[in-house]
Motif scaffolding. Structure first.
Motif, short mmCIF file in Angstrom:
data_model
loop_
_atom_site.label_atom_id
_atom_site.label_comp_id
_atom_site.label_asym_id
_atom_site.label_seq_id
_atom_site.Cartn_x
_atom_site.Cartn_y
_atom_site.Cartn_z
N ASN A 172 -3.01 1.34 12.55
CA ASN A 172 -2.71 -0.06 12.87
C ASN A 172 -2.09 -0.22 14.25
OD1 ASN A 172 -3.62 -1.22 10.44
ND2 ASN A 172 -1.72 -0.69 9.40
N GLY A 173 -1.66 0.87 14.85
CA GLY A 173 -1.06 0.83 16.18
C GLY A 173 -1.96 1.44 17.23
N ILE A 268 -20.33 -5.04 11.75
CA ILE A 268 -19.76 -4.28 10.64
C ILE A 268 -18.30 -3.97 10.92
CG2 ILE A 268 -19.88 -2.13 9.31
CD1 ILE A 268 -22.87 -2.05 9.87
N SER A 269 -18.00 -3.56 12.16
CA SER A 269 -16.63 -3.24 12.54
C SER A 269 -15.72 -4.45 12.42
CB SER A 269 -16.61 -2.70 13.98
OG SER A 269 -15.31 -2.31 14.36
N LEU A 270 -16.20 -5.60 12.89
CA LEU A 270 -15.41 -6.84 12.78
C LEU A 270 -15.21 -7.23 11.32
CD1 LEU A 270 -14.03 -9.31 14.05
CD2 LEU A 270 -16.29 -10.40 14.18
N GLY A 271 -16.27 -7.08 10.51
CA GLY A 271 -16.15 -7.39 9.09
C GLY A 271 -15.13 -6.51 8.41
N ALA A 272 -15.12 -5.22 8.77
CA ALA A 272 -14.14 -4.28 8.20
C ALA A 272 -12.72 -4.67 8.60
CB ALA A 272 -14.45 -2.86 8.66
N VAL A 277 -7.36 -6.81 7.08
CA VAL A 277 -6.22 -7.70 7.28
C VAL A 277 -6.00 -8.59 6.05
CG1 VAL A 277 -5.29 -9.58 8.68
CG2 VAL A 277 -6.41 -7.66 9.79
N PHE A 278 -7.08 -9.07 5.43
CA PHE A 278 -6.93 -9.89 4.24
C PHE A 278 -6.42 -9.07 3.06
CE2 PHE A 278 -9.54 -12.92 6.58
CZ PHE A 278 -8.95 -14.13 6.22
N LEU A 279 -6.82 -7.80 2.98
CA LEU A 279 -6.28 -6.92 1.95
C LEU A 279 -4.79 -6.69 2.16
CD1 LEU A 279 -9.07 -4.21 1.51
CD2 LEU A 279 -8.41 -5.99 -0.12
N GLN A 280 -4.39 -6.53 3.43
CA GLN A 280 -2.96 -6.37 3.72
C GLN A 280 -2.18 -7.61 3.29
OE1 GLN A 280 -3.10 -5.41 7.95
NE2 GLN A 280 -2.46 -3.32 7.51
N HIS A 304 -10.85 4.73 4.47
CA HIS A 304 -12.20 4.82 5.03
C HIS A 304 -12.63 3.49 5.65
CE1 HIS A 304 -12.56 8.60 2.80
NE2 HIS A 304 -13.58 8.87 3.58
N LEU A 305 -12.15 2.38 5.09
CA LEU A 305 -12.44 1.07 5.66
C LEU A 305 -11.91 0.99 7.09
CD1 LEU A 305 -13.37 -1.96 5.12
CD2 LEU A 305 -10.96 -2.40 4.60
N VAL A 306 -10.67 1.47 7.29
CA VAL A 306 -10.04 1.39 8.61
C VAL A 306 -10.63 2.42 9.57
CG1 VAL A 306 -7.86 1.58 9.87
CG2 VAL A 306 -7.89 0.52 7.61
N LEU A 307 -10.72 3.66 9.11
CA LEU A 307 -11.09 4.76 10.02
C LEU A 307 -12.58 4.84 10.29
CD1 LEU A 307 -8.67 7.48 8.59
CD2 LEU A 307 -8.36 6.03 10.60
N LEU A 308 -13.40 4.62 9.27
CA LEU A 308 -14.85 4.72 9.45
C LEU A 308 -15.47 3.38 9.82
CD1 LEU A 308 -16.64 7.02 6.80
CD2 LEU A 308 -16.84 7.07 9.29
N ALA A 309 -15.30 2.39 8.91
CA ALA A 309 -16.01 1.13 9.07
C ALA A 309 -15.54 0.35 10.30
CB ALA A 309 -15.86 0.27 7.81
N PHE A 310 -14.23 0.38 10.58
CA PHE A 310 -13.75 -0.33 11.77
C PHE A 310 -13.72 0.56 13.00
CE2 PHE A 310 -10.05 -1.31 14.54
CZ PHE A 310 -10.63 -2.38 15.21
N THR A 311 -12.86 1.59 12.99
CA THR A 311 -12.59 2.34 14.22
C THR A 311 -13.78 3.17 14.69
OG1 THR A 311 -10.29 2.51 13.45
CG2 THR A 311 -10.92 3.84 15.34
N ALA A 312 -14.34 4.01 13.80
CA ALA A 312 -15.43 4.90 14.20
C ALA A 312 -16.66 4.12 14.66
CB ALA A 312 -15.79 5.86 13.05
#
Length: 391
Positions: A172-173, A268-272, A277-280, A304-312
């Motif tokens: 997140n940082g 896909i990255s934006l969707g993730a 954020v909504f899950l948080q 995996h949502l954060v690391l794969l779907a968004f960041t990677a």
């Protein structure tokens, strides 16, 4: 890109061991090697390279050599830590190796913060500064963990609190703010940078530290702390809505859609990011928070949502966007397949997580996840380009 292949390979071994006999390797060790190398050997490695590349116009040859040496040294410790985690698991030497690697990364951040004033674009450098500061904050968790191992004062709560501290300030940082800095730098190169992103930046920056509390709501927190955590979650909701409006504006979409693969990756990255954020925000409800952190499949799905779907996927899209490699049709097809398997992986993990709330077992879920992991490995291999393009 080869480092991504290694991450995917360890992921396949993990999934295989869950469903089948694989006695000579420890599952926990595989998990530590997988996640640790994904953080340092793939995501941090790419972020460091891309940030330096975005600033190269203000860097002299000596500074570039320094950054290059630090990046290689960071990669060396990424491999060393991966091997130690694989062989010994969470122990003094593996944690020490990881800490040294992170300190090497800290040297990168220190020099980065010193050169950023030379880059007269606060709309970009503020994101980079925040990314660096949050990276340094994440180091405190590893120092804490090493102290616990050496002193023998490790408890379940302190171990989890330190682990979530590291994870939060990394993804997140460091990861999020680093990616946003790269994105806004790209907008700057295309003469599309606006003052709008500063308001978005301050919403995310001001909420990042208290948002750590979202990861430890299972602790007995005072009411005033809980209120601050809830406010930080809503600040992030406002920030991500503003960010989405900006990204979906016509000039930016028209520029990105020139490459259909990049457009797919960014959507896909934006969707993730939106889902994250909504899950948080939902996790601020104590009942939901206890359910989420009480069931491992939900935690795995979120990571995996954060690391794969968004960041990677963002970083892979950034590679295409900046022509770092000369890509073939095979590479483009493999990238689309990789993105498809990322989405399928998240869907199956999400279903498994929701089912776990009622202790329902999904038939053949481990076999399905193994097939998806194999798909991620195969597509990551086919994504590796034949030659570099950008010098």
């Amino acid at each position: 890109m080869l480092n991504l292949v290694l991450v995917a390979l360890i992921g396949v071994l993990m999934r295989y061991k869950i469903g089948f006999e694989f006695t000579w390797v420890n599952q926990k060790n595989l998990q530590l090697a997988h996640s640790g190398f994904a953080f340092s050997g793939f995501i941090s490695f790419l972020l460091m390279i891309f940030i330096v590349d975005s600033l190269k116009k203000i860097l002299d040859e000596r500074q570039l050599d320094y950054f290059s040496s630090i990046i290689y040294l960071n990669l060396l410790f990424a491999y060393t830590t991966c091997i130690l985690f694989f062989l010994t698991g969470y122990g003094v030497w593996s944690v020490l190796s990881q800490l040294v690697g992170l300190i090497v990364g800290g040297l990168f951040i220190y020099r980065l913060l010193r050169v950023l004033p030379l880059f007269k674009q606060p709309h970009i450098t503020n994101w980079y500064k925040a990314a660096g500061i949050f990276y340094l904050l994440s180091l405190l968790a590893n120092i804490w963990l090493l102290y616990m191992f050496v002193s023998g004062k490790k408890t379940q709560h302190t171990y989890l609190a330190a682990t979530y501290w590291f994870l939060h300030f990394q993804y997140n940082g460091w990861f999020f703010f680093g990616c946003m800095g790269l994105f806004f730098n790209w907008l700057f190169t295309k003469d599309l940078l606006t003052n709008f992103n500063q308001r978005t930046f301050w919403l995310f920056a001001a909420s990042c530290f208290p948002a750590y509390g979202l990861s430890v709501l299972w602790l007995e927190l005072p009411l005033w702390v809980y209120i601050i955590i809830v406010v930080s979650a809503f600040m992030q909701l406002i920030g991500v809505i503003q960010l989405t409006k900006l990204i979906l504006s016509k000039p930016i979409i028209n520029l990105i859609k020139q490459n259909k693969t990049v457009l797919m990756l960014f959507f896909i990255s934006l969707g993730a990011l939106l889902v994250k954020v909504f899950l948080q925000g939902g996790s601020t409800i104590p009942f939901i928070s206890k359910l989420a952190f009480g069931f491992r499949p939900i935690v795995i799905a979120y990571l995996h949502l954060v690391l794969l779907a968004f960041t990677a996927l963002f970083l892979i899209g950034y590679i295409y966007l900046n022509d770092y490699f000369s890509f073939s049709k095979r590479n483009f097809l493999a990238t689309k397949l990789f993105a498809l398997f990322v989405v399928l992986n998240e869907i199956v993990l999400g279903i498994q997580g929701i089912a776990s709330l009622s202790y329902t077992v999904i038939p053949f879920v481990n076999e399905i996840l193994l097939i998806i992991a194999a798909g991620l490995l195969l597509s990551s291999i086919l994504m590796v380009p034949q030659k570099s393009y950008k010098q």
